[in-house]
Design a protein around this motif. Structure first.
Motif, PDB file in Angstrom:
ATOM      1  N   GLU A 101       0.797  -1.291   0.084  1.00  0.00           N
ATOM      2  CA  GLU A 101      -0.027  -0.063   0.003  1.00  0.00           C
ATOM      3  C   GLU A 101       0.864   1.381   0.005  1.00  0.00           C
ATOM      4  O   GLU A 101       0.692   2.181  -0.778  1.00  0.00           O
ATOM      5  CB  GLU A 101      -0.841   0.088   1.322  1.00  0.00           C
ATOM      6  CG  GLU A 101      -1.830   1.339   1.359  1.00  0.00           C
ATOM      7  CD  GLU A 101      -2.608   1.126   2.592  1.00  0.00           C
ATOM      8  OE1 GLU A 101      -3.434   2.188   2.861  1.00  0.00           O
ATOM      9  OE2 GLU A 101      -2.639   0.155   3.433  1.00  0.00           O
ATOM     10  N   ALA A 129       2.486   1.656  -3.334  1.00  0.00           N
ATOM     11  CA  ALA A 129       1.275   2.212  -4.353  1.00  0.00           C
ATOM     12  C   ALA A 129       1.209   3.817  -4.348  1.00  0.00           C
ATOM     13  O   ALA A 129       1.100   4.514  -5.198  1.00  0.00           O
ATOM     14  CB  ALA A 129       0.111   1.270  -4.314  1.00  0.00           C
ATOM     15  N   VAL A 130       0.966   4.084  -3.004  1.00  0.00           N
ATOM     16  CA  VAL A 130       0.864   5.385  -2.701  1.00  0.00           C
ATOM     17  C   VAL A 130       2.104   6.270  -3.145  1.00  0.00           C
ATOM     18  O   VAL A 130       2.019   7.528  -3.734  1.00  0.00           O
ATOM     19  CB  VAL A 130       0.619   5.666  -1.166  1.00  0.00           C
ATOM     20  CG1 VAL A 130       0.950   7.164  -0.741  1.00  0.00           C
ATOM     21  CG2 VAL A 130      -0.800   5.296  -0.671  1.00  0.00           C
ATOM     22  N   ILE A 183       4.077   5.573  -5.626  1.00  0.00           N
ATOM     23  CA  ILE A 183       4.123   5.674  -6.978  1.00  0.00           C
ATOM     24  C   ILE A 183       3.208   6.645  -7.548  1.00  0.00           C
ATOM     25  O   ILE A 183       3.420   7.454  -8.436  1.00  0.00           O
ATOM     26  CB  ILE A 183       3.936   4.228  -7.563  1.00  0.00           C
ATOM     27  CG1 ILE A 183       5.104   3.178  -7.328  1.00  0.00           C
ATOM     28  CG2 ILE A 183       3.627   4.198  -9.067  1.00  0.00           C
ATOM     29  CD1 ILE A 183       4.983   1.811  -7.665  1.00  0.00           C
ATOM     30  N   ALA A 184       2.089   6.696  -6.883  1.00  0.00           N
ATOM     31  CA  ALA A 184       0.964   7.626  -7.336  1.00  0.00           C
ATOM     32  C   ALA A 184       1.657   8.900  -6.942  1.00  0.00           C
ATOM     33  O   ALA A 184       1.200  10.002  -7.606  1.00  0.00           O
ATOM     34  CB  ALA A 184      -0.553   7.327  -6.446  1.00  0.00           C
ATOM     35  N   ARG A 185       2.150   9.199  -5.903  1.00  0.00           N
ATOM     36  CA  ARG A 185       2.553  10.569  -5.482  1.00  0.00           C
ATOM     37  C   ARG A 185       3.633  11.028  -6.677  1.00  0.00           C
ATOM     38  O   ARG A 185       3.896  12.039  -7.020  1.00  0.00           O
ATOM     39  CB  ARG A 185       3.156  10.582  -4.138  1.00  0.00           C
ATOM     40  CG  ARG A 185       3.948  11.807  -3.739  1.00  0.00           C
ATOM     41  CD  ARG A 185       2.703  12.806  -3.272  1.00  0.00           C
ATOM     42  NE  ARG A 185       3.170  14.114  -2.832  1.00  0.00           N
ATOM     43  CZ  ARG A 185       3.067  15.357  -3.000  1.00  0.00           C
ATOM     44  NH1 ARG A 185       1.513  15.260  -3.937  1.00  0.00           N
ATOM     45  NH2 ARG A 185       3.386  16.447  -2.541  1.00  0.00           N
ATOM     46  N   GLU A 186       4.543   9.974  -6.821  1.00  0.00           N
ATOM     47  CA  GLU A 186       5.569  10.374  -7.918  1.00  0.00           C
ATOM     48  C   GLU A 186       4.962  10.681  -9.469  1.00  0.00           C
ATOM     49  O   GLU A 186       5.369  11.699  -9.855  1.00  0.00           O
ATOM     50  CB  GLU A 186       6.501   9.098  -8.017  1.00  0.00           C
ATOM     51  CG  GLU A 186       7.624   9.361  -9.118  1.00  0.00           C
ATOM     52  CD  GLU A 186       8.524   8.038  -9.486  1.00  0.00           C
ATOM     53  OE1 GLU A 186       9.433   8.084 -10.012  1.00  0.00           O
ATOM     54  OE2 GLU A 186       7.778   6.818  -8.863  1.00  0.00           O
ATOM     55  N   GLN A 187       3.930  10.118  -9.677  1.00  0.00           N
ATOM     56  CA  GLN A 187       3.250  10.586 -10.761  1.00  0.00           C
ATOM     57  C   GLN A 187       2.430  11.818 -10.782  1.00  0.00           C
ATOM     58  O   GLN A 187       2.527  12.504 -11.761  1.00  0.00           O
ATOM     59  CB  GLN A 187       2.196   9.479 -11.213  1.00  0.00           C
ATOM     60  CG  GLN A 187       2.828   7.951 -11.520  1.00  0.00           C
ATOM     61  CD  GLN A 187       3.626   8.065 -12.545  1.00  0.00           C
ATOM     62  OE1 GLN A 187       3.377   8.792 -13.732  1.00  0.00           O
ATOM     63  NE2 GLN A 187       4.767   7.472 -12.719  1.00  0.00           N
ATOM     64  N   GLU A 188       1.869  12.157  -9.636  1.00  0.00           N
ATOM     65  CA  GLU A 188       1.567  13.294  -9.328  1.00  0.00           C
ATOM     66  C   GLU A 188       2.773  14.513  -9.419  1.00  0.00           C
ATOM     67  O   GLU A 188       2.095  15.649 -10.063  1.00  0.00           O
ATOM     68  CB  GLU A 188       0.673  13.384  -7.926  1.00  0.00           C
ATOM     69  CG  GLU A 188      -0.545  12.788  -7.835  1.00  0.00           C
ATOM     70  CD  GLU A 188      -0.816  12.804  -6.252  1.00  0.00           C
ATOM     71  OE1 GLU A 188      -0.331  13.251  -5.443  1.00  0.00           O
ATOM     72  OE2 GLU A 188      -2.057  12.074  -6.193  1.00  0.00           O
TER      73      GLU A 188
END
Length: 136
Positions: free
Chosen positions: A84, A87-88, A90-95
Motif C-alpha cells: 500500500e 502504491a501511494v 508511485i501515485a505521488r511520484e506520478q502526481e
C-alpha cells in the motif's frame, strides 16, 4: 495381563506436558514412576518388573503452531501495508511528474510572452536603446 493393563493405563494418563511452545519427551524413568505411583499392577497376580517402550509418538505442538500461524498472518499484513505504501509512493511520484510538466508549460508560456512584451514596450516608448556617444 498386567502389561496390557499398564499399556492401556499409560495412554493419556501421563503427567501434564510442558508449557505451550516447549516440547518435552517423557523419559523412561518418568513413565515407570507414573505407572508404579498409580499402582497399575494392583489387584493382579503380577508385579511390574520393567517397562519396555517401543515407540513414543509426539503429537503436534499446538502452541508452536499457533505462533507460526500468527507470525505468518503478521507477515502477510506487513507485506500488504508495504505494498500500500509503495502504491501511494508511485501515485505521488506520478502526481509530482504531472505538476513538473505543468510548471514547465507555464514557464515556456511565460518565456514566449517576453519578446512580444519587449516589442510593445518599444512601440509605446517605455524603453529605448541606449545612445552611444563617440569619444574622440
Amino acid at each position: 495381563a498386567a502389561q496390557h493393563r499398564a499399556d492401556a493405563a499409560l495412554q493419556g494418563q501421563l503427567p501434564a506436558g510442558p508449557a505451550p511452545g516447549r516440547q518435552r519427551h517423557p523419559c523412561p524413568d518418568a513413565i515407570s514412576k507414573a505407572v508404579l505411583q498409580r499402582g497399575l499392577d494392583a489387584q493382579t497376580a503380577f508385579q511390574i518388573v520393567s517397562i519396555d517402550i517401543a515407540d513414543i509418538e509426539v503429537g503436534e505442538n499446538i502452541g508452536a503452531r499457533l505462533q507460526a500461524d500468527q507470525a505468518e498472518a503478521d507477515t502477510r499484513v506487513a507485506r500488504a501495508k508495504a505494498e500500500e505504501r509503495r502504491a501511494v509512493a508511485i501515485a505521488r511520484e506520478q502526481e509530482m511528474k504531472a505538476a513538473t510538466a505543468e510548471n514547465r508549460a507555464r514557464v515556456i508560456d511565460a518565456e514566449s510572452l517576453v519578446p512580444k512584451s519587449i516589442g510593445e514596450a518599444f512601440r509605446a516608448g517605455r524603453i529605448s536603446l541606449p545612445t552611444t556617444t563617440q569619444v574622440g
